[in-house]
Motif scaffolding. Structure first.
Motif, PDB file in Angstrom:
ATOM      1  N   GLU A   1       4.057 -16.061 -16.062  1.00 53.32           N
ATOM      2  CA  GLU A   1       4.476 -16.710 -14.846  1.00 53.32           C
ATOM      3  C   GLU A   1       5.331 -15.854 -13.997  1.00 53.32           C
ATOM      4  OE1 GLU A   1       5.758 -20.912 -15.403  1.00 53.32           O
ATOM      5  OE2 GLU A   1       6.869 -20.521 -13.620  1.00 53.32           O
ATOM      6  N   HIS A   2       6.236 -15.265 -14.519  1.00 56.58           N
ATOM      7  CA  HIS A   2       7.155 -14.340 -13.779  1.00 56.58           C
ATOM      8  C   HIS A   2       6.383 -12.954 -13.383  1.00 56.58           C
ATOM      9  CE1 HIS A   2      10.830 -16.155 -15.948  1.00 56.58           C
ATOM     10  NE2 HIS A   2      10.382 -16.756 -14.885  1.00 56.58           N
ATOM     11  N   PHE A   3       5.578 -12.524 -14.309  1.00 55.06           N
ATOM     12  CA  PHE A   3       4.664 -11.261 -13.958  1.00 55.06           C
ATOM     13  C   PHE A   3       3.932 -11.713 -12.719  1.00 55.06           C
ATOM     14  CE2 PHE A   3       0.310  -9.614 -14.608  1.00 55.06           C
ATOM     15  CZ  PHE A   3       0.659  -8.288 -14.611  1.00 55.06           C
TER      16      PHE A   3
ATOM     17  N   TYR B   1       6.590 -10.293  -9.742  1.00 55.38           N
ATOM     18  CA  TYR B   1       6.122  -8.869  -9.894  1.00 55.38           C
ATOM     19  C   TYR B   1       4.995  -8.290  -9.348  1.00 55.38           C
ATOM     20  CZ  TYR B   1      10.344  -8.978 -13.059  1.00 55.38           C
ATOM     21  OH  TYR B   1      11.581  -8.884 -13.602  1.00 55.38           O
ATOM     22  N   MET B   2       3.886  -9.171  -9.520  1.00 53.89           N
ATOM     23  CA  MET B   2       2.798  -8.709  -8.844  1.00 53.89           C
ATOM     24  C   MET B   2       2.306  -9.349  -7.596  1.00 53.89           C
ATOM     25  SD  MET B   2       2.136  -6.522 -11.188  1.00 53.89           S
ATOM     26  CE  MET B   2       0.438  -6.235 -10.959  1.00 53.89           C
ATOM     27  N   ASP B   3       2.726 -10.370  -7.424  1.00 53.82           N
ATOM     28  CA  ASP B   3       2.530 -11.516  -6.149  1.00 53.82           C
ATOM     29  C   ASP B   3       0.767 -11.647  -6.418  1.00 53.82           C
ATOM     30  OD1 ASP B   3       4.987 -10.951  -4.985  1.00 53.82           O
ATOM     31  OD2 ASP B   3       4.515  -9.087  -4.057  1.00 53.82           O
ATOM     32  N   SER B   4       0.423 -12.214  -7.229  1.00 51.92           N
ATOM     33  CA  SER B   4      -0.695 -12.213  -7.889  1.00 51.92           C
ATOM     34  C   SER B   4      -1.533 -13.383  -6.576  1.00 51.92           C
ATOM     35  CB  SER B   4      -1.079 -12.944  -9.236  1.00 51.92           C
ATOM     36  OG  SER B   4      -0.447 -12.324  -9.980  1.00 51.92           O
ATOM     37  N   ASN B   5      -1.090 -14.008  -6.246  1.00 50.91           N
ATOM     38  CA  ASN B   5      -1.773 -14.828  -4.790  1.00 50.91           C
ATOM     39  C   ASN B   5      -2.140 -13.966  -3.710  1.00 50.91           C
ATOM     40  OD1 ASN B   5      -1.789 -17.027  -6.444  1.00 50.91           O
ATOM     41  ND2 ASN B   5      -0.105 -18.031  -5.368  1.00 50.91           N
ATOM     42  N   GLU B   6      -1.157 -12.913  -3.334  1.00 48.84           N
ATOM     43  CA  GLU B   6      -1.414 -12.223  -2.371  1.00 48.84           C
ATOM     44  C   GLU B   6      -2.468 -10.953  -2.813  1.00 48.84           C
ATOM     45  OE1 GLU B   6       1.259  -9.665   0.670  1.00 48.84           O
ATOM     46  OE2 GLU B   6       2.398 -11.045  -0.655  1.00 48.84           O
ATOM     47  N   HIS B   7      -2.352 -10.399  -3.922  1.00 45.87           N
ATOM     48  CA  HIS B   7      -3.321  -9.366  -4.519  1.00 45.87           C
ATOM     49  C   HIS B   7      -3.720 -10.014  -5.717  1.00 45.87           C
ATOM     50  CE1 HIS B   7      -1.439  -6.848  -1.507  1.00 45.87           C
ATOM     51  NE2 HIS B   7      -0.007  -7.206  -1.736  1.00 45.87           N
ATOM     52  N   PRO B   8      -4.971 -10.616  -5.593  1.00 50.00           N
ATOM     53  CA  PRO B   8      -5.477 -11.087  -6.942  1.00 50.00           C
ATOM     54  C   PRO B   8      -6.052 -10.175  -7.896  1.00 50.00           C
ATOM     55  CG  PRO B   8      -6.675 -11.873  -5.157  1.00 50.00           C
ATOM     56  CD  PRO B   8      -5.397 -11.245  -4.660  1.00 50.00           C
ATOM     57  N   LYS B   9      -6.664  -9.075  -7.338  1.00 48.21           N
ATOM     58  CA  LYS B   9      -7.386  -7.984  -8.128  1.00 48.21           C
ATOM     59  C   LYS B   9      -6.914  -6.719  -8.226  1.00 48.21           C
ATOM     60  CE  LYS B   9     -11.574 -10.219  -5.920  1.00 48.21           C
ATOM     61  NZ  LYS B   9     -12.445 -10.038  -4.856  1.00 48.21           N
ATOM     62  N   ALA B  10      -7.167  -6.083  -9.320  1.00 44.97           N
ATOM     63  CA  ALA B  10      -6.941  -4.683  -9.300  1.00 44.97           C
ATOM     64  C   ALA B  10      -8.345  -3.826  -9.543  1.00 44.97           C
ATOM     65  CB  ALA B  10      -6.031  -4.516 -10.510  1.00 44.97           C
ATOM     66  N   THR B  11      -8.558  -2.708  -8.913  1.00 45.85           N
ATOM     67  CA  THR B  11      -9.664  -2.053  -8.876  1.00 45.85           C
ATOM     68  C   THR B  11      -9.483  -0.498  -9.409  1.00 45.85           C
ATOM     69  OG1 THR B  11      -9.652  -1.630  -6.470  1.00 45.85           O
ATOM     70  CG2 THR B  11     -10.729  -3.572  -6.983  1.00 45.85           C
ATOM     71  N   PHE B  12     -10.590  -0.216  -9.965  1.00 48.96           N
ATOM     72  CA  PHE B  12     -10.700   1.194 -10.266  1.00 48.96           C
ATOM     73  C   PHE B  12     -11.983   1.827  -9.841  1.00 48.96           C
ATOM     74  CE2 PHE B  12     -11.941   4.678 -12.849  1.00 48.96           C
ATOM     75  CZ  PHE B  12     -10.972   5.912 -12.670  1.00 48.96           C
ATOM     76  N   LYS B  13     -11.957   2.986  -9.075  1.00 48.55           N
ATOM     77  CA  LYS B  13     -13.156   3.567  -8.732  1.00 48.55           C
ATOM     78  C   LYS B  13     -13.311   5.141  -8.940  1.00 48.55           C
ATOM     79  CE  LYS B  13     -16.400   3.131  -4.840  1.00 48.55           C
ATOM     80  NZ  LYS B  13     -16.925   4.395  -4.349  1.00 48.55           N
TER      81      LYS B  13
ATOM     82  N   ASN C   1      -1.385   6.622 -18.239  1.00 46.92           N
ATOM     83  CA  ASN C   1      -0.045   5.926 -18.185  1.00 46.92           C
ATOM     84  C   ASN C   1       0.186   5.870 -16.526  1.00 46.92           C
ATOM     85  OD1 ASN C   1       0.814   6.002 -20.550  1.00 46.92           O
ATOM     86  ND2 ASN C   1       1.423   8.120 -20.477  1.00 46.92           N
ATOM     87  N   VAL C   2       0.830   4.708 -16.180  1.00 48.02           N
ATOM     88  CA  VAL C   2       1.010   4.543 -14.940  1.00 48.02           C
ATOM     89  C   VAL C   2       2.432   4.127 -14.846  1.00 48.02           C
ATOM     90  CG1 VAL C   2      -1.144   4.029 -13.724  1.00 48.02           C
ATOM     91  CG2 VAL C   2       0.296   2.278 -14.783  1.00 48.02           C
ATOM     92  N   SER C   3       3.180   4.005 -13.787  1.00 46.05           N
ATOM     93  CA  SER C   3       4.560   3.311 -13.284  1.00 46.05           C
ATOM     94  C   SER C   3       4.615   2.539 -12.406  1.00 46.05           C
ATOM     95  CB  SER C   3       5.463   4.533 -13.032  1.00 46.05           C
ATOM     96  OG  SER C   3       6.589   4.261 -12.549  1.00 46.05           O
ATOM     97  N   PRO C   4       5.447   1.537 -12.784  1.00 44.73           N
ATOM     98  CA  PRO C   4       5.549   0.384 -11.787  1.00 44.73           C
ATOM     99  C   PRO C   4       5.813   0.756 -10.329  1.00 44.73           C
ATOM    100  CG  PRO C   4       6.871  -0.099 -13.639  1.00 44.73           C
ATOM    101  CD  PRO C   4       6.334   1.264 -13.896  1.00 44.73           C
ATOM    102  N   SER C   5       6.546   1.857 -10.092  1.00 48.09           N
ATOM    103  CA  SER C   5       6.935   2.174  -8.890  1.00 48.09           C
ATOM    104  C   SER C   5       5.645   2.966  -8.168  1.00 48.09           C
ATOM    105  CB  SER C   5       8.082   3.419  -8.919  1.00 48.09           C
ATOM    106  OG  SER C   5       7.621   4.550  -9.755  1.00 48.09           O
ATOM    107  N   ASP C   6       4.590   3.101  -8.782  1.00 48.64           N
ATOM    108  CA  ASP C   6       3.275   3.868  -8.358  1.00 48.64           C
ATOM    109  C   ASP C   6       2.989   2.856  -7.182  1.00 48.64           C
ATOM    110  OD1 ASP C   6       3.719   6.183  -9.658  1.00 48.64           O
ATOM    111  OD2 ASP C   6       2.325   5.402 -11.231  1.00 48.64           O
ATOM    112  N   PHE C   7       3.243   1.468  -7.461  1.00 49.76           N
ATOM    113  CA  PHE C   7       2.578   0.340  -6.788  1.00 49.76           C
ATOM    114  C   PHE C   7       3.464  -0.471  -6.241  1.00 49.76           C
ATOM    115  CE2 PHE C   7       0.110   1.495 -10.733  1.00 49.76           C
ATOM    116  CZ  PHE C   7      -1.110   2.130 -10.029  1.00 49.76           C
ATOM    117  N   ASP C   8       4.840   0.029  -5.924  1.00 48.72           N
ATOM    118  CA  ASP C   8       5.936  -0.459  -5.405  1.00 48.72           C
ATOM    119  C   ASP C   8       6.160  -2.061  -5.925  1.00 48.72           C
ATOM    120  OD1 ASP C   8       5.735   1.551  -3.426  1.00 48.72           O
ATOM    121  OD2 ASP C   8       5.039   0.130  -2.085  1.00 48.72           O
ATOM    122  N   ILE C   9       6.406  -1.913  -7.343  1.00 53.11           N
ATOM    123  CA  ILE C   9       6.665  -2.912  -8.079  1.00 53.11           C
ATOM    124  C   ILE C   9       7.923  -3.074  -8.414  1.00 53.11           C
ATOM    125  CG2 ILE C   9       6.120  -4.465 -10.071  1.00 53.11           C
ATOM    126  CD1 ILE C   9       3.374  -3.095 -10.227  1.00 53.11           C
TER     127      ILE C   9
END
Lengths: 180, 288
Positions: free
Chosen positions: A76-78, A82-94, A146-154
């Motif tokens: 729930e906290h995630f 942290y992720m604002d999942s309602n505003e940004h529901p998806k993650a994509t890779f291309k 690997n990624v870092s939370p700061s890469d995505f302004d988290i």
């Protein structure tokens, strides 16, 4: 003669279009755990992935809310903090598997994988390797990076900074089925 | 004829080529990906302020609550604005099954022991716009005795409340809830309530407004339809602030009810906002 040629070209063009492998149940997990604290990790079993075996192009998409944590409150906290999942529901890779050649895969083969991962609307270039192996008619794609939370302004507040790793391991395993 | 054939040939090729270049893989996924997305919970913790919220402990989650209501602020310096005469409730909540929570508690107000169950009926999702939750509580009043009520029977100690909780998370910031309520009170003290109403109907309403990701302002109110005009009790209005810090939620609040149980605060709210007769208090929630 010309008719046959025409038909032949059409058929080739058609088969070229149809060389795709696909799944809706891909497994993606991330781990941001720090030793001595509660594990921060989650699994997603509904990642959709498509691979074009003609040119090695690959795309994938997952829903942030579909990440399952062991602790419901953490999930729930995630999503909420942290992720604002309602505003940004998806993650994509291309991206693209470099020098990809379907025929060169006998049992399994590792390719370079480059592409752009987009989380919370923020793009990040990913440069890693992926292993493809055959399982009967299916293709299994496995990779990690690997990624870092700061890469995505988290933003991670000071209170919990020690409990969340600075680099997040992402593992993925997709069994792709030939798309008709 | 040859020319025409050539033209058709070229057109077909071009057509194919266009088809192929339009073929964006990600766009193709967008159309395939589907997911019934459940809305995030409408409230951070199990109570809005006093009123039960639609939030339920997840399976195997263990919650520990301390709810404290000081005495009336109106008492002034005599009790240091209510430092004495406080009511404290200790409560344990556990979920054995997904979507069902059980709770046991004891509060000092009328030395009340209570047990409750809360269960999920429907969750707000992309398919259905409301959370529906059922809540049932039974209380035993351990304070009263034969000296106070000579004809006391064991059944008089019991009171019950049954609620249907209907909530919706309207936006990131705003959630609202309605709570139709049925109350059964076996003991009616006619010196206080004027006329006996063993069965009572009430409607609660409550909401939250988030100021930031971790802080929100909450309020709830319950209208009791079955109250006699000469009843000394009032409808409860409670206003509070929620502060969430990871595993804890702090609720700091003012209410004209000192009890934190249903029907305690719904039927027996002794304070009165218009006279400044209100109670300061807090709830601390810790999840394990």
């Amino acid at each position: 003669m010309k008719n046959i040629l025409l038909l032949g070209i059409l058929l080739i063009a058609y088969t070229v279009k149809a060389q795709k492998y696909f799944t809706k149940t891909g497994f993606t997990e991330f781990k941001a755990s720090v030793e001595a604290f509660e594990p921060v990790e989650a699994k997603n079993n509904s990642t959709t992935v498509i691979l074009d075996t003609e040119n090695g192009e690959i795309a994938s998409l997952l829903f942030i809310k579909a990440f399952n944590f062991r602790v419901a409150l953490m999930q729930e906290h995630f999503n909420e903090n942290y992720m604002d999942s309602n505003e940004h529901p998806k993650a994509t890779f291309k991206g693209k598997l470099l020098d990809f050649n379907y025929k060169s895969i006998e049992n399994s083969k590792t390719f370079k994988l480059q592409g752009v991962l987009t989380i919370k609307g923020k793009p990040k270039t990913i440069d890693t390797t992926a292993t493809l192996s055959k399982n009967g008619e299916n293709l299994i794609l496995e990779s990690n990076f690997n990624v870092s939370p700061s890469d995505f302004d988290i933003e991670i507040p000071n209170v919990v900074r020690k409990k969340i790793a600075e680099t997040v391991d992402v593992n993925l395993s997709y069994e792709l089925v030939k798309k008709s | 004829m040859i020319k025409i054939k050539n033209i058709i040939f070229i057109l077909t090729m071009v057509g194919n080529f266009i088809c192929f270049s339009q073929d964006d893989l990600l766009a193709e996924l967008e159309s395939e990906a589907e997911y019934t997305s459940y809305e995030l919970p409408a409230f951070k913790t199990m109570t809005i302020v006093n009123l039960q919220s639609t939030k339920i402990a997840a399976k195997k989650e263990f919650y520990f609550f301390v709810s404290h209501r000081f005495g009336s602020v109106k008492d002034g310096f005599e009790t240091l604005f209510g430092l004495d005469n406080a009511n404290t409730k200790i409560q344990f909540v556990y979920s054995f099954f997904e979507g069902v929570q059980f709770s046991l508690s004891r509060e000092s107000w009328r030395q009340t022991y209570s047990g409750s169950v809360k269960y999920n009926i429907v969750k707000q999702s992309s398919e259905f716009g409301l959370n529906l939750v059922g809540f049932h509580i039974a209380n035993i009043n351990a304070e009263i005795n034969e000296d106070l009520f000579p004809e006391l029977e064991t059944s008089d100690r019991w009171s019950f409340a049954h609620q249907l909780l209907i909530s919706r998370r309207f936006s990131e910031k705003f959630s609202f809830q309605l709570a139709p309520t049925y109350i059964r009170e076996n003991l009616q003290d006619l010196r206080a309530v004027a006329e006996a109403n063993y069965n009572q109907f009430a409607l609660g309403g409550g909401g939250r407004f988030k100021l930031s990701k971790r802080i929100s302002i909450n309020a709830d109110y319950v209208y009791n339809f079955s109250r006699d005009g000469n009843n000394i009790y009032n409808n409860p209005l409670s206003i509070g602030v929620d502060i969430e810090t990871g595993g804890h939620v702090f609720q700091i609040l003012f209410s004209n009810a000192q009890s934190t149980n249903e029907p305690g605060f719904i039927s027996n709210a002794g304070g009165d906002w218009s006279e400044g007769d209100i109670f300061f208090g807090f709830n601390i929630v810790r999840v394990f």
